[in-house]
Scaffold this motif. Structure first.
Motif, PDB file in Angstrom:
ATOM      1  N   LEU A   1       0.827  -1.208   0.000  1.00 24.82           N
ATOM      2  CA  LEU A   1       0.000   0.000   0.000  1.00 24.82           C
ATOM      3  C   LEU A   1       0.857   1.252   0.000  1.00 24.82           C
ATOM      4  O   LEU A   1       0.548   2.238  -0.691  1.00 24.82           O
ATOM      5  CB  LEU A   1      -0.941  -0.010   1.205  1.00 24.82           C
ATOM      6  CG  LEU A   1      -1.989  -1.127   1.226  1.00 24.82           C
ATOM      7  CD1 LEU A   1      -2.783  -1.097   2.532  1.00 24.82           C
ATOM      8  CD2 LEU A   1      -2.935  -1.000   0.041  1.00 24.82           C
ATOM      9  N   GLN A   2       1.931   1.253   0.764  1.00 27.19           N
ATOM     10  CA  GLN A   2       2.801   2.423   0.814  1.00 27.19           C
ATOM     11  C   GLN A   2       3.539   2.630  -0.498  1.00 27.19           C
ATOM     12  O   GLN A   2       3.769   3.767  -0.923  1.00 27.19           O
ATOM     13  CB  GLN A   2       3.808   2.274   1.957  1.00 27.19           C
ATOM     14  CG  GLN A   2       3.199   2.404   3.344  1.00 27.19           C
ATOM     15  CD  GLN A   2       4.219   2.189   4.445  1.00 27.19           C
ATOM     16  OE1 GLN A   2       5.381   1.888   4.178  1.00 27.19           O
ATOM     17  NE2 GLN A   2       3.776   2.346   5.690  1.00 27.19           N
ATOM     18  N   ALA A   3       3.884   1.540  -1.147  1.00 21.72           N
ATOM     19  CA  ALA A   3       4.607   1.648  -2.414  1.00 21.72           C
ATOM     20  C   ALA A   3       3.772   2.316  -3.486  1.00 21.72           C
ATOM     21  O   ALA A   3       4.299   2.883  -4.443  1.00 21.72           O
ATOM     22  CB  ALA A   3       5.046   0.269  -2.889  1.00 21.72           C
ATOM     23  N   SER A   4       2.441   2.275  -3.332  1.00 21.63           N
ATOM     24  CA  SER A   4       1.560   2.852  -4.353  1.00 21.63           C
ATOM     25  C   SER A   4       1.153   4.275  -4.032  1.00 21.63           C
ATOM     26  O   SER A   4       0.446   4.907  -4.814  1.00 21.63           O
ATOM     27  CB  SER A   4       0.294   1.999  -4.482  1.00 21.63           C
ATOM     28  OG  SER A   4      -0.506   2.128  -3.315  1.00 21.63           O
ATOM     29  N   GLU A   5       1.593   4.823  -2.858  1.00 23.94           N
ATOM     30  CA  GLU A   5       1.208   6.185  -2.500  1.00 23.94           C
ATOM     31  C   GLU A   5       1.855   7.171  -3.463  1.00 23.94           C
ATOM     32  O   GLU A   5       3.051   7.085  -3.746  1.00 23.94           O
ATOM     33  CB  GLU A   5       1.653   6.500  -1.071  1.00 23.94           C
ATOM     34  CG  GLU A   5       0.851   5.773  -0.010  1.00 23.94           C
ATOM     35  CD  GLU A   5      -0.577   6.257   0.054  1.00 23.94           C
ATOM     36  OE1 GLU A   5      -0.846   7.384  -0.409  1.00 23.94           O
ATOM     37  OE2 GLU A   5      -1.434   5.520   0.548  1.00 23.94           O
ATOM     38  N   PRO A   6       1.107   8.164  -3.973  1.00 23.15           N
ATOM     39  CA  PRO A   6       1.690   9.153  -4.879  1.00 23.15           C
ATOM     40  C   PRO A   6       2.657  10.055  -4.135  1.00 23.15           C
ATOM     41  O   PRO A   6       2.399  10.460  -3.014  1.00 23.15           O
ATOM     42  CB  PRO A   6       0.472   9.936  -5.391  1.00 23.15           C
ATOM     43  CG  PRO A   6      -0.565   9.757  -4.329  1.00 23.15           C
ATOM     44  CD  PRO A   6      -0.332   8.403  -3.742  1.00 23.15           C
ATOM     45  N   THR A   7       3.808  10.330  -4.726  1.00 24.62           N
ATOM     46  CA  THR A   7       4.762  11.266  -4.148  1.00 24.62           C
ATOM     47  C   THR A   7       4.442  12.663  -4.636  1.00 24.62           C
ATOM     48  O   THR A   7       3.573  12.871  -5.482  1.00 24.62           O
ATOM     49  CB  THR A   7       6.183  10.872  -4.553  1.00 24.62           C
ATOM     50  OG1 THR A   7       6.271  10.881  -5.981  1.00 24.62           O
ATOM     51  CG2 THR A   7       6.518   9.483  -4.047  1.00 24.62           C
ATOM     52  N   ALA A   8       5.153  13.651  -4.094  1.00 28.66           N
ATOM     53  CA  ALA A   8       4.906  15.039  -4.483  1.00 28.66           C
ATOM     54  C   ALA A   8       5.087  15.194  -5.982  1.00 28.66           C
ATOM     55  O   ALA A   8       6.055  14.733  -6.567  1.00 28.66           O
ATOM     56  CB  ALA A   8       5.878  15.958  -3.743  1.00 28.66           C
ATOM     57  N   GLY A   9       4.167  15.872  -6.591  1.00 32.92           N
ATOM     58  CA  GLY A   9       4.227  16.098  -8.030  1.00 32.92           C
ATOM     59  C   GLY A   9       3.536  15.034  -8.837  1.00 32.92           C
ATOM     60  O   GLY A   9       3.333  15.212 -10.033  1.00 32.92           O
ATOM     61  N   GLN A  10       3.184  13.904  -8.180  1.00 34.91           N
ATOM     62  CA  GLN A  10       2.462  12.851  -8.896  1.00 34.91           C
ATOM     63  C   GLN A  10       0.970  13.097  -8.792  1.00 34.91           C
ATOM     64  O   GLN A  10       0.488  13.626  -7.790  1.00 34.91           O
ATOM     65  CB  GLN A  10       2.771  11.476  -8.309  1.00 34.91           C
ATOM     66  CG  GLN A  10       4.156  10.955  -8.651  1.00 34.91           C
ATOM     67  CD  GLN A  10       4.351   9.567  -8.091  1.00 34.91           C
ATOM     68  OE1 GLN A  10       3.978   9.277  -6.967  1.00 34.91           O
ATOM     69  NE2 GLN A  10       4.947   8.695  -8.885  1.00 34.91           N
ATOM     70  N   PRO A  11       0.202  12.733  -9.807  1.00 36.75           N
ATOM     71  CA  PRO A  11      -1.249  12.905  -9.722  1.00 36.75           C
ATOM     72  C   PRO A  11      -1.843  11.962  -8.697  1.00 36.75           C
ATOM     73  O   PRO A  11      -1.299  10.893  -8.425  1.00 36.75           O
ATOM     74  CB  PRO A  11      -1.723  12.544 -11.144  1.00 36.75           C
ATOM     75  CG  PRO A  11      -0.651  11.648 -11.688  1.00 36.75           C
ATOM     76  CD  PRO A  11       0.635  12.143 -11.078  1.00 36.75           C
ATOM     77  N   SER A  12      -2.961  12.352  -8.121  1.00 37.13           N
ATOM     78  CA  SER A  12      -3.674  11.485  -7.189  1.00 37.13           C
ATOM     79  C   SER A  12      -4.301  10.337  -7.949  1.00 37.13           C
ATOM     80  O   SER A  12      -4.552  10.436  -9.153  1.00 37.13           O
ATOM     81  CB  SER A  12      -4.763  12.281  -6.453  1.00 37.13           C
ATOM     82  OG  SER A  12      -4.172  13.330  -5.720  1.00 37.13           O
TER      83      SER A  12
END
Length: 646
Positions: A266-277
């Protein structure tokens, strides 16, 4: 009784079905016919002896072992008499023309033996052999062949519990072996599906494993990983949350290793800054089933309900629904339906859509081929997804989720009608997820009941467990169970009890359904329960309980009452044809079979055709009769038209 198809070498003279309801079939020409109950000589002992020998290594056992297994509490003289009765009657059952019986004595009666698969074919052993063949195919690099062999093995095991109803020491170890193999086959099959990119099929198999053991963390890890790979992140989180809730409810400790693996996914799929939701849930999770030129009509990201004008809102919904052909279909609706309510996302608009969904269910039950309903369901799904994304309050989100749950139920029912079991499992799982999002216990109860009654009709113990859970969920609301849903659950309970040969419980459940008022027009849970369906279930149950004469009477009554429903008429005609054939009324059986086939061509029901296929081996006994020859010709033509040659 539906059974997996299998290709047998010319050798087997008998087939024995040990998974699910026990059945012994004798070869008749190129087909097989079940032995009637009367063939066992009015005693349960020969069946017990046959089952016990088939559980022994090499299909043989010493006399002392059989006595200790089958009659452990009986006096020595009584046990010996029972074994003598069992061997005498089983020899007669397995007697061959001008040949000795298949039951052999060892060491002057000190033991007994049965022949192997080449003569006496057993479904459970065939499944284990297919598992070995799949391993060989995998080693040779032929994954396609391995998947095909695993699918066939799984079909055998899915008929039901190995020797269900038997609890003696002699069966427990063999049952455990079969259950481990069944689990292993499905785990491996889901991996092969994933490697082939068959995500819905893989998810359906893993969901089945999870339903059987809600505490299985390894299965949940696989499910979450599969959902993540498809971009269905919200569903992955919901899956993880439901697993933890189930563990807490069952009082089971958390599997820390599985929990950590899930958290990492689940954490690996979290969007980072600048990535779309993450985007919304896909509008069409059943790709390939609900497809066509209408796909992609909705561009929901280009327009938000809260900022759109009344004209834009009206145009968006109407363009979507008209483009999918929804509003032009008779009985569904017209553009004017939206003129009054489309200006606001509110309860009135949902009532309009609910009315359309109710009419779509009615078309399925009474008027339209299931294949022609796919564009309608596609339109309702996309409309529901649009409304869910634009909902700005919990109440409206719950309302949209409830609507989508009903649409996915219909999607699953259509898939079942076309024998798309994997797609049906996927759709019903989606319906259950949306029902829980809607926080509606009655709706969740309905979906659980549907899963039990529709998906597990050949696994009676599992069906009964789910139907009982559906009752519990509904009662938790302190509301009176809807009469038609109550009857629907009772009828499917009766069917399950009939498959378990528990006649009294079956009749009690039928009586419970009969005591309810089924003439009320309202059907909020899309059950289509009416007096005709009640008589149809009664006939089907009596047929399963080997009472064809009473079954025929009930089914004739059902056909008289079911005139408006072509789908019901088809099923009732199939069962009536079987009841007539079992009584030797061949002309009437062929007539009912021909009528059923014509109705199936109207409704385009592949599932019904498979049910009708049960008539073939029964009629083979009268292959020289003119009406049977006519029936065979009609069958071949109809099966070819439906693309299903049996």
């Amino acid at each position: 009784m539906e059974r997996p198809s299998c290709e047998l070498a010319p050798g087997p003279l008998f087939r024995v079905w040990l998974c699910g309801p026990f059945c012994l079939e004798r070869r008749q020409g190129s087909s097989y016919a079940p032995l009637p109950v009367s063939a066992w000589g009015g005693s349960a002992y020969p069946r017990q002896l046959l089952k016990a020998l088939l559980c022994c290594p090499g299909r043989q056992a010493h006399r002392e072992r059989l006595l200790a297994w089958l009659w452990p509490d009986a006096e020595a003289e009584q046990a010996a008499s029972a074994l003598h009765t069992a061997t005498t009657k089983l020899r007669k059952v397995l007697q061959l023309p001008e040949r000795s019986s298949l039951l052999e004595s060892l060491n002057e009666g000190k033991g007994y033996r049965l022949p192997g698969q080449a003569v006496l074919w057993v479904d459970a052993e065939a499944a284990l052999q297919l598992l070995q063949q799949a391993e060989a195919s995998q080693r040779s690099g032929d994954r396609t062949a391995a998947a095909r062999q695993l699918e066939e093995a799984v079909r055998y095991w899915r008929r039901g519990t190995f020797l269900e109803g038997e609890e003696g020491e002699w069966v427990l170890a063999r049952r455990a072996t079969q259950e481990r193999a069944f689990y292993r086959a499905r785990w491996w099959l889901s991996e092969l599906y994933e490697q082939q990119g068959k995500w819905p099929e893989a998810e359906a198999v893993l969901t089945e494993l999870w339903e059987e053991d809600p505490t299985d963390g390894e299965v949940v890890v696989r499910l979450v990983a599969g959902l993540q790979r498809q971009g269905r992140r919200q569903e992955a989180r919901r899956c993880s949350r439901q697993w933890r809730e189930l563990l807490a409810r069952c009082g089971e400790p958390l599997d820390e290793q599985s929990a950590q693996a899930i958290e990492q996914l689940l954490q690996a799929s979290e969007p980072t800054a600048g990535q779309p939701s993450p985007g919304p849930r896909a509008a069409d999770p059943l790709a390939g089933f609900l497809s066509g030129s209408a796909q992609g009509i909705l561009e929901v990201n280009t327009l938000h309900w809260s900022t759109a004008t009344d004209r834009q809102r009206r145009q968006l919904l109407q363009t979507t629904l008209e483009g999918l052909g929804l509003l032009a279909l008779p009985g569904i609706g017209s553009t004017s339906l939206f003129e009054e309510h489309v200006h606001a996302l509110n309860e009135e608009l949902f009532q309009v859509l609910d009315s359309m969904l109710q009419k779509a269910w009615s078309l399925f039950y009474y008027h339209m081929a299931s294949t022609n309903l796919q564009p309608i369901v596609q339109g309702l799904l996309q409309a529901g997804q649009l409304l869910l994304q634009q909902a700005r309050s919990n109440i409206l989100r719950q309302r949209a989720s409830a609507f989508l749950s009903g649409v996915f139920l219909l999607t699953g029912r259509i898939a079942l009608d076309q024998t798309g079991v994997s797609l049906a499992v996927h759709a019903y799982q989606e319906a259950l997820s949306y029902a829980r999002d809607a926080t509606s216990a009655p709706l969740e109860s309905l979906v659980v009941a549907r899963i039990g009654g529709d998906l597990h009709e050949h696994h009676p113990q599992k069906a009964l467990s789910l139907l009982s859970e559906a009752r519990r969920l509904y009662s938790s609301t302190s509301a009176q169970l809807d009469q038609k849903l109550h009857a629907w659950i009772a009828l499917h309970e009766a069917e399950a009890y009939a498959r378990l040969q528990q006649k009294q419980r079956c009749l009690t459940a039928l009586g419970q359904a009969e005591s309810l008022d089924l003439h009320e027009a309202a059907d909020p849970f899309w059950t289509a329960v009416d007096p005709a369906l009640l008589w149809g279930f009664k006939g089907a149950c009596l047929l399963t309980l080997d009472e064809p004469a009473l079954a025929a009477e009930a089914l004739e009554r059902a056909k008289q009452l079911a005139a408006p429903s072509r789908r019901q008429q088809a099923i009732f005609s199939i069962d009536l044809a079987l009841a007539r054939a079992y009584q030797g009324e061949i002309d009437m059986a062929c007539a009912a079979g021909e009528e059923a086939l014509l109705l199936l061509l109207e409704t385009r029901s592949s599932r019904g055709l498979i049910r009708l296929q049960q008539l073939l081996p029964v009629l083979s006994h009268w292959s020289g009769e003119a009406c049977v020859q006519r029936w065979w010709s009609t069958w071949r033509e109809g099966a070819a038209l439906l693309g299903h040659l049996g």
